[in-house]
Scaffold this active site. Structure first.
Site, PDB file in Angstrom:
ATOM      1  N   SER A 108      -7.592   4.531  10.143  1.00 42.42           N
ATOM      2  CA  SER A 108      -7.359   3.252   9.474  1.00 42.42           C
ATOM      3  C   SER A 108      -6.243   2.464  10.146  1.00 42.42           C
ATOM      4  O   SER A 108      -6.401   1.986  11.242  1.00 42.42           O
ATOM      5  CB  SER A 108      -7.067   3.500   7.996  1.00 42.42           C
ATOM      6  OG  SER A 108      -6.892   2.283   7.317  1.00 42.42           O
ATOM      7  N   HIS A 109      -5.078   2.363   9.479  1.00 41.09           N
ATOM      8  CA  HIS A 109      -3.985   1.528   9.985  1.00 41.09           C
ATOM      9  C   HIS A 109      -2.827   2.359  10.537  1.00 41.09           C
ATOM     10  O   HIS A 109      -1.749   1.837  10.765  1.00 41.09           O
ATOM     11  CB  HIS A 109      -3.477   0.631   8.848  1.00 41.09           C
ATOM     12  CG  HIS A 109      -3.021   1.426   7.656  1.00 41.09           C
ATOM     13  ND1 HIS A 109      -3.911   1.903   6.718  1.00 41.09           N
ATOM     14  CD2 HIS A 109      -1.796   1.856   7.278  1.00 41.09           C
ATOM     15  CE1 HIS A 109      -3.228   2.590   5.803  1.00 41.09           C
ATOM     16  NE2 HIS A 109      -1.953   2.572   6.110  1.00 41.09           N
TER      17      HIS A 109
ATOM     18  N   LYS B 231     -12.346  11.010   7.006  1.00 36.79           N
ATOM     19  CA  LYS B 231     -12.568  10.819   5.578  1.00 36.79           C
ATOM     20  C   LYS B 231     -13.891  11.502   5.231  1.00 36.79           C
ATOM     21  O   LYS B 231     -14.897  11.281   5.923  1.00 36.79           O
ATOM     22  CB  LYS B 231     -12.616   9.334   5.226  1.00 36.79           C
ATOM     23  CG  LYS B 231     -11.251   8.661   5.369  1.00 36.79           C
ATOM     24  CD  LYS B 231     -11.278   7.187   4.973  1.00 36.79           C
ATOM     25  CE  LYS B 231      -9.890   6.594   5.109  1.00 36.79           C
ATOM     26  NZ  LYS B 231      -9.865   5.131   4.887  1.00 36.79           N
TER      27      LYS B 231
ATOM     28  N   ASP C  25      -8.162  -4.279   7.894  1.00 37.57           N
ATOM     29  CA  ASP C  25      -7.499  -3.171   8.574  1.00 37.57           C
ATOM     30  C   ASP C  25      -8.516  -2.501   9.504  1.00 37.57           C
ATOM     31  O   ASP C  25      -9.661  -2.958   9.619  1.00 37.57           O
ATOM     32  CB  ASP C  25      -6.872  -2.186   7.580  1.00 37.57           C
ATOM     33  CG  ASP C  25      -7.886  -1.465   6.700  1.00 37.57           C
ATOM     34  OD1 ASP C  25      -9.094  -1.764   6.794  1.00 37.57           O
ATOM     35  OD2 ASP C  25      -7.478  -0.588   5.914  1.00 37.57           O
TER      36      ASP C  25
ATOM     37  N   ARG D 202      -5.484  13.436   8.286  1.00 40.66           N
ATOM     38  CA  ARG D 202      -4.834  12.505   9.198  1.00 40.66           C
ATOM     39  C   ARG D 202      -3.756  13.236   9.959  1.00 40.66           C
ATOM     40  O   ARG D 202      -2.980  13.966   9.365  1.00 40.66           O
ATOM     41  CB  ARG D 202      -4.168  11.377   8.413  1.00 40.66           C
ATOM     42  CG  ARG D 202      -4.831  10.033   8.649  1.00 40.66           C
ATOM     43  CD  ARG D 202      -4.234   9.009   7.758  1.00 40.66           C
ATOM     44  NE  ARG D 202      -5.244   8.464   6.863  1.00 40.66           N
ATOM     45  CZ  ARG D 202      -5.098   7.327   6.234  1.00 40.66           C
ATOM     46  NH1 ARG D 202      -4.012   6.624   6.370  1.00 40.66           N
ATOM     47  NH2 ARG D 202      -6.044   6.882   5.451  1.00 40.66           N
TER      48      ARG D 202
ATOM     49  N   HIS E 134      -7.426  -2.307  -2.148  1.00 34.10           N
ATOM     50  CA  HIS E 134      -8.647  -1.496  -2.255  1.00 34.10           C
ATOM     51  C   HIS E 134      -9.408  -1.990  -3.486  1.00 34.10           C
ATOM     52  O   HIS E 134      -8.854  -2.051  -4.580  1.00 34.10           O
ATOM     53  CB  HIS E 134      -8.315  -0.012  -2.434  1.00 34.10           C
ATOM     54  CG  HIS E 134      -7.969   0.685  -1.164  1.00 34.10           C
ATOM     55  ND1 HIS E 134      -8.913   1.038  -0.225  1.00 34.10           N
ATOM     56  CD2 HIS E 134      -6.782   1.089  -0.664  1.00 34.10           C
ATOM     57  CE1 HIS E 134      -8.321   1.637   0.799  1.00 34.10           C
ATOM     58  NE2 HIS E 134      -7.029   1.670   0.566  1.00 34.10           N
TER      59      HIS E 134
ATOM     60  N   ASP F 200     -11.899  -0.946   5.188  1.00 39.25           N
ATOM     61  CA  ASP F 200     -12.116  -0.649   3.774  1.00 39.25           C
ATOM     62  C   ASP F 200     -11.165  -1.474   2.899  1.00 39.25           C
ATOM     63  O   ASP F 200     -11.219  -1.412   1.680  1.00 39.25           O
ATOM     64  CB  ASP F 200     -12.017   0.848   3.463  1.00 39.25           C
ATOM     65  CG  ASP F 200     -10.665   1.451   3.806  1.00 39.25           C
ATOM     66  OD1 ASP F 200      -9.815   0.739   4.393  1.00 39.25           O
ATOM     67  OD2 ASP F 200     -10.452   2.636   3.508  1.00 39.25           O
ATOM     68  N   ARG F 201     -10.290  -2.257   3.552  1.00 36.62           N
ATOM     69  CA  ARG F 201      -9.440  -3.202   2.813  1.00 36.62           C
ATOM     70  C   ARG F 201      -9.549  -4.573   3.478  1.00 36.62           C
ATOM     71  O   ARG F 201      -9.600  -4.649   4.710  1.00 36.62           O
ATOM     72  CB  ARG F 201      -7.973  -2.763   2.853  1.00 36.62           C
ATOM     73  CG  ARG F 201      -7.702  -1.461   2.118  1.00 36.62           C
ATOM     74  CD  ARG F 201      -6.232  -1.094   2.177  1.00 36.62           C
ATOM     75  NE  ARG F 201      -5.763  -0.939   3.537  1.00 36.62           N
ATOM     76  CZ  ARG F 201      -4.496  -1.056   3.903  1.00 36.62           C
ATOM     77  NH1 ARG F 201      -3.567  -1.362   3.024  1.00 36.62           N
ATOM     78  NH2 ARG F 201      -4.152  -0.879   5.164  1.00 36.62           N
TER      79      ARG F 201
ATOM     80  N   ASP G  60     -10.480   0.228   9.719  1.00 33.56           N
ATOM     81  CA  ASP G  60     -11.822   0.690   9.316  1.00 33.56           C
ATOM     82  C   ASP G  60     -12.410  -0.211   8.228  1.00 33.56           C
ATOM     83  O   ASP G  60     -13.381   0.137   7.587  1.00 33.56           O
ATOM     84  CB  ASP G  60     -11.770   2.150   8.845  1.00 33.56           C
ATOM     85  CG  ASP G  60     -10.861   2.373   7.637  1.00 33.56           C
ATOM     86  OD1 ASP G  60      -9.978   1.530   7.397  1.00 33.56           O
ATOM     87  OD2 ASP G  60     -11.029   3.395   6.935  1.00 33.56           O
TER      88      ASP G  60
END
Length: 454
Positions: free
Chosen positions: A98-99, A108, A243, A13, A330, A247-248, A245
């Protein structure tokens, strides 16, 4: 040799331009190919405005390393996890931040079987190769093709629930203009095809990398209002927000109240144990009492792991746990290749609401009352180590238990807290809970923050 600062503990990142650009993304693709020697790699990217060009650069790096690439297009992180295992590829790369703020992006990485690649399992090697930038001449380029796995992925998601159990409900779903919209559309189409009486009210469903309604990160209270307003205006039974992407996922009850991820962990653990009695459940050390109580009552076995996706996935594989949950929202599933998913949790909670005949608020209210918590509180500190040591020496001597599994956890008979430095941001995170005492919760939170921020 230039140092690449975009490599973090679990992923890559960085700020666009100096920390992450197309040249660096290309080198990461080459390094990934050289280190893993994969035959085929799956790539995808979120909706950020730079994701397409960075994905193209990383793809070129892979192709020049002789790797075949399957491009999934614009997808969320878990679609790359799914496709890597489903297509039996040797690895996967998702371009996402992501966020993170607008001027960031990242990657990732996973290997075969959707196993995470983090600092201690290959990320350091990939970084070294990318920094050296001494790749052999291109001898044979890999083959490139585009492929969608959306249909198979949605079918897999719906295998977690029995659609016949679903009753007439209205859900508000806020994709935050991130990557989730196309999956929500596909799930909605499947609901219609299967005559499922669940109505989806879609908010900010269209992907838009300029994020006109703010970066999708519902963990920040200021980013929750649109979902709350829609739940109340629509008289919905539940609100769901993602969020960037996805994933949450973050849940709101029928009154528009945000439900902390901590209480959802206990709820999902209980749901899995009803289907698979005696199963193992993984939890993280930040907030624990509610999870332990519910797992014990449901006849399961609770096993603690360090926070962070690579640790939880590793521990789940090691003990063959059916489910793992972090209070940061998560949620990990054995049948989803031990990966985290933002889509499976809300489907499971939806089924739970239908099968119990209770609202989400009713399902969690006993837990919220029994173990109140102010949620995670972040502090930016000049000297995090000294601040944590200060708090430790003030509270350690009278405690009934002190643990160093992840940061420091200190426990008293009627309250406990965990303090840890973030792996992804320059902050110290405080989590605290009490046994049913909101006054004590407020008092102890205030005390610790004062000491921490001296």
């Amino acid at each position: 040799m230039s140092t690449l600062t975009c490599f973090k503990a679990y992923d890559i990142r960085g700020r666009l331009g100096d920390e992450l650009n197309e040249d660096i993304a290309y080198r990461i693709g080459r390094a990934f190919g050289q280190f893993l020697q994969p035959q085929t790699v799956v790539v995808g990217g979120d909706v950020r405005l730079t994701s397409k060009s960075l994905k193209s650069a990383v793809t070129n790096g892979l192709l020049d390393a002789g790797v075949n690439v399957i491009d999934l297009g614009e997808v969320g992180t878990e679609e790359v996890y799914f496709a890597t295992s489903f297509l039996q590829a040797d690895g996967g790369i998702e371009v996402t931040a992501s966020h993170n703020p607008m001027d960031y992006n990242g990657l990732k990485l996973v290997r075969k079987g959707s196993r995470p690649i983090s600092a201690d399992s290959g990320l350091a090697d990939i970084r070294r190769l990318a920094e050296e930038n001494a790749f052999p001449p291109v001898s044979r380029r890999g083959l490139y093709r585009q492929q969608s796995v959306l249909g198979d992925y949605v079918e897999h998601l719906l295998s977690y629930i029995n659609c016949d159990n679903l009753k007439p409900l209205k859900l508000v779903i806020n994709s935050g203009n991130g990557a989730a919209g196309h999956v929500i559309d596909a799930i909605e189409a499947q609901f219609k095809a299967r005559h499922v009486p669940v109505e989806l009210v879609k908010v900010h469903n269209n992907p838009d990398g300029s994020f006109p309604h703010g970066i999708p990160n519902p963990i920040l209270p200021e980013n929750r209002q649109d979902t709350i307003d829609a739940v109340l205006a629509q008289g919905a039974d539940m609100g769901i927000a993602f969020d960037g992407d996805f994933d949450r996922c973050f849940l709101f009850d029928e009154k528009g109240r945000f439900i902390e991820g901590y209480y959802i962990v206990g709820l999902l653990a209980k749901a899995f144990l009803q289907k698979k009695p005696g199963a193992k459940i993984i939890y993280d050390p930040r907030l624990i009492w509610n999870t332990l109580k519910l797992v014990e009552e449901s006849g399961g076995e609770a096993i603690m792991s360090k926070s962070g996706h690579s640790f939880i996935k590793e521990k789940m594989r090691e003990v063959d746990a059916i489910y793992g949950g972090e209070m940061s929202a998560h949620h990990y599933f054995r049948d989803f290749f031990y990966c985290d998913s933002g889509m499976i949790p809300w489907l499971l909670v939806l089924e739970l609401v239908c099968s119990t005949g209770r609202t989400l608020g009713e399902l969690v209210s006993a837990s919220v009352d029994a173990f109140p918590s102010p949620g995670e509180i972040n502090s930016k500190l000049a000297d995090a180590e000294a601040a944590i040591a200060r708090v430790r020496s003030a509270y350690e001597q009278d405690a009934i238990r002190t643990e160093d599994i992840d940061g420091i956890s200190i426990e008293y008979p009627d309250w406990r807290f965990n303090l840890r430095s973030s792996n992804t941001e320059p902050v110290v995170r405080l989590n605290l809970e009490t046994r049913g005492d909101k006054t004590l919760m407020a008092e102890k939170t205030e005390q610790i923050l004062t000491l921490l921020r001296q």
